[in-house]
Design a protein around this motif. Structure first.
Motif, PDB file in Angstrom:
ATOM      1  N   UNK A   9       0.829  -1.214   0.000  1.00 27.74           N
ATOM      2  CA  UNK A   9       0.000   0.000   0.000  1.00 27.74           C
ATOM      3  C   UNK A   9       0.857   1.256   0.000  1.00 27.74           C
ATOM      4  N   UNK A  10       1.995   1.218   0.708  1.00 28.17           N
ATOM      5  CA  UNK A  10       2.923   2.344   0.700  1.00 28.17           C
ATOM      6  C   UNK A  10       3.543   2.555  -0.669  1.00 28.17           C
ATOM      7  N   UNK A  11       3.857   1.460  -1.349  1.00 26.97           N
ATOM      8  CA  UNK A  11       4.384   1.560  -2.714  1.00 26.97           C
ATOM      9  C   UNK A  11       3.321   2.181  -3.624  1.00 26.97           C
ATOM     10  N   UNK A  41      -6.608   1.400  -4.386  1.00 22.41           N
ATOM     11  CA  UNK A  41      -5.916   0.199  -3.923  1.00 22.41           C
ATOM     12  C   UNK A  41      -5.048   0.490  -2.706  1.00 22.41           C
ATOM     13  N   UNK A  42      -4.385   1.632  -2.706  1.00 19.72           N
ATOM     14  CA  UNK A  42      -3.527   2.013  -1.588  1.00 19.72           C
ATOM     15  C   UNK A  42      -4.336   2.216  -0.313  1.00 19.72           C
ATOM     16  N   UNK A  43      -5.429   2.931  -0.432  1.00 22.31           N
ATOM     17  CA  UNK A  43      -6.277   3.178   0.737  1.00 22.31           C
ATOM     18  C   UNK A  43      -6.925   1.888   1.252  1.00 22.31           C
ATOM     19  N   UNK A  44      -7.348   1.031   0.335  1.00 24.01           N
ATOM     20  CA  UNK A  44      -7.958  -0.243   0.739  1.00 24.01           C
ATOM     21  C   UNK A  44      -6.937  -1.102   1.480  1.00 24.01           C
ATOM     22  N   UNK A  62       3.104   3.758   6.214  1.00 21.35           N
ATOM     23  CA  UNK A  62       2.519   3.976   4.888  1.00 21.35           C
ATOM     24  C   UNK A  62       3.021   5.279   4.277  1.00 21.35           C
ATOM     25  N   UNK A  63       2.952   6.350   5.055  1.00 22.62           N
ATOM     26  CA  UNK A  63       3.404   7.655   4.576  1.00 22.62           C
ATOM     27  C   UNK A  63       4.910   7.646   4.329  1.00 22.62           C
TER      28      UNK A  63
END
Length: 104
Positions: A9-11, A41-44, A62-63
């Protein structure tokens, strides 16, 4: 599994941030579409990872991953200048992310 999902998700955060910059204010279709898909997709993935990981740790990791990869990509493509000082600070962010994982 949650950590792997969080890293992915971070990527994807770096993908959507880069695509947002290239969308030229959502006037370019392909980067705008990449932005939307990668953002969702990242938020999910972040939301799913937060089911098992603490919110603060998840968000910081994540950030951190997204920020570092976004800057590194920009430096590699010449969109942003590279310097020893910037690299040092990016390494510090990575160290913080690793530290959060080890402290969990």
């Amino acid at each position: 599994m949650s950590w792997l999902l969080l890293v992915i998700s971070g990527v994807l955060e770096a993908v959507w941030a880069t695509a947002l910059g290239r969308s030229d204010g959502f006037t370019r279709l392909t980067p705008s579409l990449i932005f939307g898909v990668a953002l969702l997709a990242s938020m999910a993935g972040l939301a799913l990872a937060m089911r098992e990981l603490p919110v603060g740790t998840s968000y910081a990791v994540w950030v951190g991953i997204g920020a570092v990869l976004t800057v590194v990509y920009a430096m590699l493509t010449g969109a942003e200048s590279a310097s020893l000082v910037k690299t040092l600070f990016l390494v510090m962010i990575v160290g913080g992310v690793v530290g959060l994982k080890l402290a969990h």
